[in-house]
Design a protein around this motif. Sequence first.
Motif, short mmCIF file in Angstrom:
data_model
loop_
_atom_site.label_atom_id
_atom_site.label_comp_id
_atom_site.label_asym_id
_atom_site.label_seq_id
_atom_site.Cartn_x
_atom_site.Cartn_y
_atom_site.Cartn_z
N ASP A 170 0.62 -1.13 -0.03
CA ASP A 170 0.09 -0.17 0.11
C ASP A 170 0.53 1.17 0.40
N MET A 171 2.25 0.87 1.17
CA MET A 171 2.80 2.60 1.00
C MET A 171 3.52 2.46 -0.13
N THR A 172 4.11 1.87 -0.84
CA THR A 172 4.77 1.50 -2.00
C THR A 172 4.30 2.76 -3.38
N THR A 173 1.99 1.79 -3.24
CA THR A 173 1.63 2.39 -4.58
C THR A 173 1.52 4.56 -3.95
N ARG A 174 0.97 4.44 -3.03
CA ARG A 174 0.84 5.91 -2.56
C ARG A 174 2.65 6.48 -3.24
N THR A 233 9.85 -8.54 -9.80
CA THR A 233 9.63 -10.61 -8.25
C THR A 233 10.66 -10.11 -8.10
N ALA A 234 11.50 -10.05 -7.81
CA ALA A 234 12.76 -10.27 -7.04
C ALA A 234 13.00 -8.96 -5.94
N PHE A 235 12.62 -7.58 -5.61
CA PHE A 235 12.94 -6.76 -4.74
C PHE A 235 11.39 -6.52 -4.18
N PRO A 236 11.92 -6.57 -2.51
CA PRO A 236 11.17 -7.25 -1.42
C PRO A 236 10.42 -5.80 -1.33
N ARG A 237 10.48 -4.53 -1.86
CA ARG A 237 9.24 -4.10 -1.71
C ARG A 237 8.74 -3.53 -2.94
N SER A 238 8.15 -3.95 -4.27
CA SER A 238 7.43 -4.07 -4.82
C SER A 238 6.23 -4.55 -4.81
N VAL A 239 5.37 -3.96 -5.25
CA VAL A 239 3.94 -4.57 -4.66
C VAL A 239 3.75 -5.50 -5.09
N ARG A 240 4.51 -6.29 -6.28
CA ARG A 240 3.73 -8.08 -7.39
C ARG A 240 4.66 -8.88 -5.85
#
Length: 308
Positions: A170-174, A233-240
């Motif tokens: 959620d914070m990443t999208t914001r 798909t590998a970065f821990p803060r990406s939404v996916r």
Amino acid sequence: MLSRLAQNLFWTGRYLERAESTARLINATTLLLLDMPRQTEFDWRALVEIVGADDAFAQRYPDDSEASVMRFLVADRMHPSSIASALAMARENLRSARDLVPREVWEEINGLHLFIADEGQHIERRLARSRVMERVVHSARQIAGMIESGMSRDAAYDMLTLGLSLERADMTTRIIDVRSSDLLVDENSDLRPYQTVQWISVLKSLSAFQMYRRHVRVRVTGPGVVRFLLADTAFPRSVRFCLQRASQRLSRLPAPGRCSASIDAAMHVLGDADLSTLKGHRLSEFLDRIQIELNGINNAIQDRYFQH
């Protein structure tokens, strides 16, 4: 696990991540100003928009000054998403469930809560503020390490990390939404050459700059940053990645049913989008849709595991 304890752990994860993400955002924004021309006028209100608290801010603060925004985001206990409030709520939620986590986790959260209650009142000067934010992030990373290295992989762990993963997504999208619309300048602006600096600030807000450079291996661009932070798909803060992690945690809980279906729906929305073409208003609309999907996942979890 009792429904009440599950709910407390879930929200402990969400509040901890909220405090850390807000501290990262504030620190990265403060550092961004050092790279911009001295005469640059910065819209501090954009940070309030990131946490979706425009109305609450307007009701209690007469201006959009840096000092007012920082008080609101860091120390205002009347604002539920401030760092002070998030840490207080994390501590309160964990109080009844502290036997389920390593003792050091409770002690670190308690210590961080007391620290921000004191030092959070002294953040007018940017240097002092940066030190306070660095302490919040450092302690949050310590807590994460204690959880990963010292907590049994049981239902308690699943609930805690499930809440953390949803809040992080959620914070990443914001951050992408508001930073890409309110900080980026139009093509006729004198600040156009600084667009790359602003996108780098978005990456640094999420501690993603080094990993972006390592894996994308091209100069920092708006479409590249959006694609990396939403779909990598590998970065821990990406939404996916956050959605995948939440799905893994849910698969270990009893009868996830509708909860897993909600995550699958969000993944389909993300997978069907042509992220390279999203910009401006279309990007904002897409991010709003992802936030609606995340809210749906949260509601499904509440209904399935926490309702009595």
